[in-house]
Scaffold this motif. Structure first.
Motif, mmCIF file in Angstrom:
data_model
loop_
_atom_site.group_PDB
_atom_site.id
_atom_site.type_symbol
_atom_site.label_atom_id
_atom_site.label_comp_id
_atom_site.label_asym_id
_atom_site.label_seq_id
_atom_site.Cartn_x
_atom_site.Cartn_y
_atom_site.Cartn_z
ATOM 1 N N MET A 161 48.284 92.257 35.906
ATOM 2 C CA MET A 161 47.575 91.002 36.101
ATOM 3 C C MET A 161 46.086 91.316 36.233
ATOM 4 N N ALA A 162 45.246 90.371 35.959
ATOM 5 C CA ALA A 162 43.798 90.592 35.955
ATOM 6 C C ALA A 162 43.338 91.254 37.245
ATOM 7 N N GLY A 163 42.540 92.311 37.098
ATOM 8 C CA GLY A 163 42.045 93.031 38.252
ATOM 9 C C GLY A 163 40.843 92.347 38.873
ATOM 10 N N VAL A 164 40.664 92.564 40.155
ATOM 11 C CA VAL A 164 39.541 92.013 40.909
ATOM 12 C C VAL A 164 38.789 93.168 41.545
ATOM 13 N N LEU A 165 37.472 93.213 41.345
ATOM 14 C CA LEU A 165 36.643 94.240 41.961
ATOM 15 C C LEU A 165 35.991 93.671 43.211
ATOM 16 N N SER A 166 36.105 94.405 44.310
ATOM 17 C CA SER A 166 35.468 93.999 45.564
ATOM 18 C C SER A 166 34.529 95.096 46.022
ATOM 19 N N HIS A 167 33.409 94.685 46.604
ATOM 20 C CA HIS A 167 32.447 95.639 47.144
ATOM 21 C C HIS A 167 32.683 95.789 48.638
ATOM 22 N N LEU A 168 32.694 97.021 49.084
ATOM 23 C CA LEU A 168 32.845 97.354 50.488
ATOM 24 C C LEU A 168 31.490 97.797 51.038
ATOM 25 N N PRO A 169 31.344 97.905 52.358
ATOM 26 C CA PRO A 169 30.048 98.306 52.921
ATOM 27 C C PRO A 169 29.573 99.670 52.438
ATOM 28 N N ASN A 170 28.264 99.844 52.434
ATOM 29 C CA ASN A 170 27.607 101.123 52.143
ATOM 30 C C ASN A 170 27.925 101.662 50.759
ATOM 31 N N GLY A 171 27.964 100.769 49.770
ATOM 32 C CA GLY A 171 28.092 101.210 48.392
ATOM 33 C C GLY A 171 29.485 101.593 47.946
ATOM 34 N N SER A 172 30.486 101.274 48.716
ATOM 35 C CA SER A 172 31.868 101.582 48.346
ATOM 36 C C SER A 172 32.480 100.413 47.575
ATOM 37 N N ASP A 173 33.515 100.704 46.784
ATOM 38 C CA ASP A 173 34.140 99.682 45.945
ATOM 39 C C ASP A 173 35.648 99.854 45.943
ATOM 40 N N VAL A 174 36.344 98.752 45.628
ATOM 41 C CA VAL A 174 37.790 98.796 45.469
ATOM 42 C C VAL A 174 38.205 97.812 44.384
ATOM 43 N N GLY A 175 39.060 98.272 43.499
ATOM 44 C CA GLY A 175 39.666 97.398 42.503
ATOM 45 C C GLY A 175 41.071 97.041 42.931
ATOM 46 N N ARG A 176 41.417 95.759 42.799
ATOM 47 C CA ARG A 176 42.744 95.296 43.226
ATOM 48 C C ARG A 176 43.490 94.722 42.028
ATOM 49 N N LEU A 177 44.737 95.162 41.860
ATOM 50 C CA LEU A 177 45.562 94.725 40.747
ATOM 51 C C LEU A 177 46.981 94.470 41.224
ATOM 52 N N ARG A 178 47.675 93.705 40.417
ATOM 53 C CA ARG A 178 49.122 93.579 40.590
ATOM 54 C C ARG A 178 49.738 94.096 39.296
ATOM 55 N N VAL A 179 50.576 95.132 39.434
ATOM 56 C CA VAL A 179 51.103 95.851 38.289
ATOM 57 C C VAL A 179 52.624 95.693 38.251
ATOM 58 N N ARG A 180 53.137 95.447 37.044
ATOM 59 C CA ARG A 180 54.584 95.377 36.858
ATOM 60 C C ARG A 180 55.040 96.579 36.048
ATOM 61 N N ILE A 181 55.931 97.373 36.641
ATOM 62 C CA ILE A 181 56.507 98.537 35.968
ATOM 63 C C ILE A 181 58.006 98.289 35.850
ATOM 64 N N GLY A 182 58.460 98.064 34.628
ATOM 65 C CA GLY A 182 59.845 97.629 34.453
ATOM 66 C C GLY A 182 60.023 96.257 35.065
ATOM 67 N N SER A 183 60.947 96.152 36.001
ATOM 68 C CA SER A 183 61.162 94.875 36.684
ATOM 69 C C SER A 183 60.520 94.842 38.070
ATOM 70 N N ASP A 184 59.739 95.860 38.393
ATOM 71 C CA ASP A 184 59.190 96.001 39.741
ATOM 72 C C ASP A 184 57.696 95.692 39.768
#
Length: 300
Positions: A161-184
């Motif tokens: 599913m479409a990923g979302v990028l979020s910025h964390l304090p002090n120049g840090s980053d995190v990408g968030r996704l929902r991934v389907r592998i097989g039926s999981d």
């Protein structure tokens, strides 16, 4: 005069090593003023300083310095080194800081072809244009590469599913996704915590934990630029399992260039997952070693 100078240098090395050991057993990096010292003095460095003190010290200094060095190195090996045999799980994941390479990055292609992971978290990818993405998906049939921005990307054999990028304090980053592998379905967070030793990590890691918590089947992976033993990761230890603290082979430190100094690259699994086996892979293609982990549902 030369003997006195050697005695002073040996004494200074022993004092610095003793202070580093005291930090390891007490506040760790919980104090922003002491955190850079904590990061600079992991157990291998403490042991090395004590060996240095042994070599330079006077005869009365040598025995206690040697005993302390062996104790420090023994404690590090006991904590870090694993002897488990490789074992397959239901899924396989990899995290790797690529160090901004030119694309296509053939060490990555070779690693994926060899390991056949379900999920790969990529950090410091450098520029990934359409041609590079198309090349990876052509030479790695069945995989999809999704850039998230700020040098983060996800390579997976599942659907995303479409990923979302979020910025964390002090120049840090995190990408968030929902991934389907097989039926999981899985919730995947790919993190890159800023590496500057003087910047505090507490708030960035606290916000990352908040984003990761409260959902089942969650994986948090990436370059934490923070040792696995950090006080700021205590919350993760309460709610997640880190794969290299479970069954693993070799040292768990991933930086720099195969020298096992700091465990910066990590994969944390929510407690409805069970780590099966993990190891870092030796490479000189990047200053960070990739971490490869197999895992299964916790109820299996």
């Amino acid at each position: 005069m030369l003997g006195a100078a050697r005695w002073l240098v040996a004494g200074l090395a022993a004092v610095v090593a003793t202070g580093g050991a005291a930090l390891q057993f007490t506040v760790r990096d919980d104090s922003p003023f002491l955190a850079p010292i904590y990061y600079a003095l992991p157990w291998p460095v403490i042991g090395g300083l004590l060996l240095f003190a042994t070599l330079l010290g006077t005869r009365p200094q040598r025995l206690p310095s040697l005993v302390a060095a062996l104790a420090a190195l023994g404690w590090w090996i006991f904590q870090s080194c694993g002897w488990a045999a490789p074992a397959a799980g239901k899924w396989k994941a990899i995290t790797w800081n690529l160090g901004r390479p030119k694309h296509p990055f053939m060490p990555l292609v070779k690693l994926v072809r060899t390991e056949r992971p379900d999920l790969v978290a990529l950090i410091e990818t450098g520029s990934l244009d359409r041609n590079a993405i198309a090349t990876y998906e052509r030479v790695l049939p069945g995989y999809r590469l999704m850039p998230l921005g700020e040098g983060l990307a996800c390579l997976t054999r599942g659907s995303v599913m479409a990923g979302v990028l979020s910025h964390l304090p002090n120049g840090s980053d995190v990408g968030r996704l929902r991934v389907r592998i097989g039926s999981d379905w899985m919730n995947v967070l790919i993190a890159d915590i800023d590496a500057h030793p003087w910047l505090p990590r507490r708030q960035a890691l606290r916000e990352l934990l908040g984003l990761a918590s409260g959902q089942p089947r969650t994986i948090v992976m990436g370059d934490f630029n923070t040792p696995m033993e950090s006080a700021h990761l205590d919350g993760f230890r309460d709610r997640f399992r880190e794969v290299l603290t479970g069954p693993h082979n070799g040292f768990r430190e991933t930086w720099p260039f195969n020298v096992p100094l700091l465990s910066l690259d990590q994969i944390w699994l929510s407690r409805d997952f069970a780590p099966v086996f993990a190891s870092r892979r030796h490479t000189f293609a990047s200053d960070h070693a990739p971490v490869v982990a197999t895992f299964s549902p916790a109820d299996q």
